[in-house]
Write a protein that holds these residues in place. Structure first.
Motif, PDB file in Angstrom:
ATOM      1  N   GLU A  35       0.822  -1.203   0.000  1.00 15.37           N
ATOM      2  CA  GLU A  35       0.000   0.000   0.000  1.00 15.37           C
ATOM      3  C   GLU A  35       0.856   1.253   0.000  1.00 15.37           C
ATOM      4  O   GLU A  35       0.626   2.195  -0.792  1.00 15.37           O
ATOM      5  N   ALA A  36       1.848   1.299   0.870  1.00 15.43           N
ATOM      6  CA  ALA A  36       2.719   2.472   0.954  1.00 15.43           C
ATOM      7  C   ALA A  36       3.488   2.686  -0.339  1.00 15.43           C
ATOM      8  O   ALA A  36       3.637   3.828  -0.809  1.00 15.43           O
ATOM      9  N   ARG A  37       3.969   1.599  -0.933  1.00 14.65           N
ATOM     10  CA  ARG A  37       4.752   1.710  -2.174  1.00 14.65           C
ATOM     11  C   ARG A  37       3.866   2.172  -3.333  1.00 14.65           C
ATOM     12  O   ARG A  37       4.256   3.035  -4.117  1.00 14.65           O
ATOM     13  N   VAL A  38       2.665   1.630  -3.442  1.00 11.60           N
ATOM     14  CA  VAL A  38       1.744   2.031  -4.507  1.00 11.60           C
ATOM     15  C   VAL A  38       1.358   3.498  -4.342  1.00 11.60           C
ATOM     16  O   VAL A  38       1.367   4.276  -5.312  1.00 11.60           O
ATOM     17  N   LYS A  39       1.044   3.915  -3.116  1.00 16.38           N
ATOM     18  CA  LYS A  39       0.691   5.316  -2.873  1.00 16.38           C
ATOM     19  C   LYS A  39       1.846   6.241  -3.242  1.00 16.38           C
ATOM     20  O   LYS A  39       1.638   7.326  -3.809  1.00 16.38           O
ATOM     21  N   GLY A  40       3.060   5.807  -2.922  1.00 13.09           N
ATOM     22  CA  GLY A  40       4.228   6.609  -3.272  1.00 13.09           C
ATOM     23  C   GLY A  40       4.379   6.780  -4.766  1.00 13.09           C
ATOM     24  O   GLY A  40       4.652   7.890  -5.256  1.00 13.09           O
ATOM     25  N   PHE A  41       4.198   5.691  -5.502  1.00 18.59           N
ATOM     26  CA  PHE A  41       4.268   5.774  -6.962  1.00 18.59           C
ATOM     27  C   PHE A  41       3.197   6.705  -7.510  1.00 18.59           C
ATOM     28  O   PHE A  41       3.460   7.559  -8.366  1.00 18.59           O
ATOM     29  N   LEU A  42       1.952   6.519  -7.039  1.00 11.27           N
ATOM     30  CA  LEU A  42       0.845   7.303  -7.571  1.00 11.27           C
ATOM     31  C   LEU A  42       0.994   8.792  -7.260  1.00 11.27           C
ATOM     32  O   LEU A  42       0.571   9.641  -8.052  1.00 11.27           O
ATOM     33  N   ALA A  43       1.615   9.103  -6.127  1.00 10.31           N
ATOM     34  CA  ALA A  43       1.838  10.512  -5.785  1.00 10.31           C
ATOM     35  C   ALA A  43       2.803  11.178  -6.761  1.00 10.31           C
ATOM     36  O   ALA A  43       2.781  12.406  -6.923  1.00 10.31           O
ATOM     37  N   GLU A  44       3.633  10.395  -7.414  1.00  8.22           N
ATOM     38  CA  GLU A  44       4.618  10.932  -8.360  1.00  8.22           C
ATOM     39  C   GLU A  44       4.052  11.105  -9.768  1.00  8.22           C
ATOM     40  O   GLU A  44       4.620  11.858 -10.568  1.00  8.22           O
ATOM     41  N   LEU A  45       2.962  10.397 -10.084  1.00  7.39           N
ATOM     42  CA  LEU A  45       2.450  10.402 -11.452  1.00  7.39           C
ATOM     43  C   LEU A  45       1.777  11.726 -11.779  1.00  7.39           C
ATOM     44  O   LEU A  45       1.013  12.258 -10.996  1.00  7.39           O
ATOM     45  N   LYS A  46       2.068  12.227 -12.970  1.00  2.00           N
ATOM     46  CA  LYS A  46       1.414  13.434 -13.459  1.00  2.00           C
ATOM     47  C   LYS A  46       0.261  13.055 -14.392  1.00  2.00           C
ATOM     48  O   LYS A  46       0.344  12.069 -15.129  1.00  2.00           O
ATOM     49  N   ILE A  47      -0.788  13.877 -14.354  1.00  2.00           N
ATOM     50  CA  ILE A  47      -1.970  13.656 -15.182  1.00  2.00           C
ATOM     51  C   ILE A  47      -2.153  14.854 -16.108  1.00  2.00           C
ATOM     52  O   ILE A  47      -2.063  16.001 -15.670  1.00  2.00           O
ATOM     53  N   GLY A  48      -2.401  14.593 -17.379  1.00  3.35           N
ATOM     54  CA  GLY A  48      -2.636  15.685 -18.312  1.00  3.35           C
ATOM     55  C   GLY A  48      -2.631  15.215 -19.749  1.00  3.35           C
ATOM     56  O   GLY A  48      -2.722  14.013 -20.032  1.00  3.35           O
ATOM     57  N   GLY A  49      -2.485  16.146 -20.669  1.00  2.00           N
ATOM     58  CA  GLY A  49      -2.514  15.845 -22.089  1.00  2.00           C
ATOM     59  C   GLY A  49      -1.282  15.090 -22.555  1.00  2.00           C
ATOM     60  O   GLY A  49      -0.230  15.107 -21.905  1.00  2.00           O
TER      61      GLY A  49
END
Length: 543
Positions: free
Chosen positions: A344-358
């Motif tokens: 859970e902690a590792r997945v949350k860490g990855f997702l916090a780094e991901l950028k969303i956009g075009g």
């Protein structure tokens, strides 16, 4: 005419370019993106080699910028379907009679065109029209489509070389004829490579095709037709139409020359098509070939011996690359309680780094879902989950459709393993997790096998080889593509032939010889060199 037994160039997988800063492929792609942005592309139908336009113009917009207009395509009517069928039937004899090496040469040239001068163009069309980032577009619309073309030529050559044995005085031969009639290719939005492969694999075996792509994929479909035309594909071999599905079906599935369908799409649509064909079976000259790859509810099973970093990476990539809009996307995960907090902690860490956009901003990992309909369907699942006492939103859960159809990568933890997001195909960036006690492992295996009607892909993460072997045996019918210590996505042509069974389709394995066998009808020829001249056999003589 000269004859020979020709050796096909040995296929190899097209190398995936990385699009690093300053690389020539990155600069070429940026120019192609700008070219599409700066013009309104005209997207006609192609029937019998002619560009066909109608009064009904429909706009094409990027899912991540739905107010911008990339161009217009022309929606046809029933008589356009009839024209496409007529064009396919008219082209059939000459195309089926063409020497195999010349048919092969067309598709090998198409592969080279995509690998070279069309690479940036087809990737840019996919990025803008289908909202794929540069890497996802590269592995799909360039590399996988190139691989389909090259490897299918190789597999067809292998197929043609398979011949029966002959006894003394007899020469037995087998011809692999194209099907009698025309084939219908119905293709999805999510993979440009699939949209290109379904009609070309059929045509490669001497068939002629009526091709209807998803409306949300027409921009890259146009580029595919441009490539095929430049490669020298004769008029009428593949006819590209944009007509509403029920109208198409009413014409095609009532036509006596309908010989088969090559399909990728939803299970519900495929089942309806199958039923329609069954009801109309008396109308056809021969039994149509029905080949389809449909939905999935793909699983990741994590054992207590698994590596946490490997699992977290596999979940994030498997569930959220291309916004989860892959038939093979990781959609449900079963994680042991002894590893859950770390994962859970590792997945949350990855997702916090991901950028969303075009997609034009190459730093964005997550882009938009395909259209408003998909956006509303996916967010309805998320909204319902937020209200459920059986669900905890672990990450994401937010969305915004004002400029583009953006949905955050969302991770749900359920207390009920039969909660609907564990069972139903969502086709979006939603991963549902069920945390189990390690002592329940055998029950979890049975649960995975029975929870969903689908059987497309799945994976096991474990270090214990006995466990891996045991799971592979127990879940042998639960996934047509099974992955060990890897995400359940990313099948490569020539390496992992792709397809599933149960509600996921006919498992005819795109990217393999298995698929090509469905598009031929064999004729066996026996030639006797010295024929008998009397009916009797030696056993008939008296004692």
């Amino acid at each position: 005419m000269s004859f020979g037994i020709f050796n096909i160039p040995v296929p190899t997988n097209e190398p995936v370019k990385e699009y690093r800063q300053g690389s020539p492929e990155r600069e070429a792609l940026k120019r192609a993106l700008q070219d599409f942005r700066n013009q309104e592309t005209d997207i006609p139908m192609y029937i019998g080699g002619q560009e066909v336009r109608t009064e009904n113009k429909l706009k094409v917009s990027p899912p991540h910028d739905h107010q911008h207009i990339l161009g217009y395509f022309y929606e046809g009517e029933a008589y356009h379907v009839e024209q496409a069928i007529d064009a396919a039937l008219k082209a059939k004899q000459a195309w089926a009679s063409m020497s195999w090496e010349h048919r092969a040469g067309i598709f090998l040239k198409a592969a080279e065109l995509i690998a070279g001068p069309y690479r940036a163009r087809i990737n840019a069309a996919t990025m803008l029209g289908q909202s794929k980032n540069a890497y996802q577009a590269e592995i799909d619309s360039a590399c996988e489509l190139i691989d389909f073309l090259r490897f299918n030529v190789h597999y067809a050559d292998e197929l043609y070389r398979q011949q029966p044995n002959s006894s003394p005085g007899v020469w037995n031969r087998q011809e692999y004829r194209p099907l009698e009639g025309f084939v219908f290719a119905l293709t999805p939005f999510n993979f440009t490579a699939i949209a290109g492969n379904l009609p070309t694999s059929v045509a490669m075996m001497g068939n002629t095709v009526v091709w209807k792509p998803a409306y949300t994929q027409v921009l890259s479909a146009k580029v595919i037709m441009e490539v095929l035309q430049e490669a020298g594909l004769p008029d009428g071999v593949i006819n590209l139409i944009y007509v509403d599905g029920p109208i198409v079906g009413e014409v095609i599935f009532n036509h006596p020359d309908f010989a088969g369908i090559h399909f990728t799409g939803s299970t519900a649509v495929f089942q309806k098509i199958w039923a329609t064909i069954g009801n109309n079976i008396h109308k056809y000259k021969s039994y149509p070939r029905i080949v389809g790859e449909t939905g999935g509810k793909d699983f990741v099973l994590v054992h207590e011996s698994a590596n946490v970093d490997e699992v977290a990476t596999g979940l994030v990539r498997g569930a959220f690359e291309y916004q989860g809009q892959k038939c093979s996307a990781a959609s449900r995960a079963y994680i042991p309680s002894n590893l859950w907090s770390q994962i859970e902690a590792r997945v949350k860490g990855f997702l916090a780094e991901l950028k969303i956009g075009g997609t034009e901003d190459f730093t964005n990992f997550i882009n938009a879902v395909i259209d408003e309909r998909a956006f509303k369907k996916i967010t309805a699942y998320i909204d319902e989950a937020k209200q459920s006492k059986d669900v905890e939103v672990i990450a994401g859960g937010n969305y915004d459709g004002s400029k583009g159809y953006f949905i955050e990568p969302t991770v749900l933890r359920v207390s009920n393993p039969a909660y609907r997001t564990m069972c139903e195909e969502i086709f979006g960036p939603v991963l549902t997790v069920y945390v189990y006690e390690p002592t329940e492992f055998e029950e979890i295996i049975r649960l995975i096998d029975s929870t969903s009607p689908y059987a497309l892909t799945g994976s096991i993460f474990a270090k214990d080889r006995y466990v891996i072997e045991h799971v592979a045996q127990k879940l042998q019918n639960a996934a047509g593509n099974f992955y060990i210590n890897d995400k359940p996505t990313g099948a490569v042509v020539g390496q992992q032939p792709f397809g599933g069974a149960r509600a996921s389709g006919t498992n005819d394995k795109a990217g393999s010889a298995i698929n090509l066998y469905r598009w031929v009808s064999a004729r066996t020829i026996k030639e006797t060199f010295v024929s008998p001249k009397h009916y009797s056999y030696p056993f008939l003589k008296a004692e």
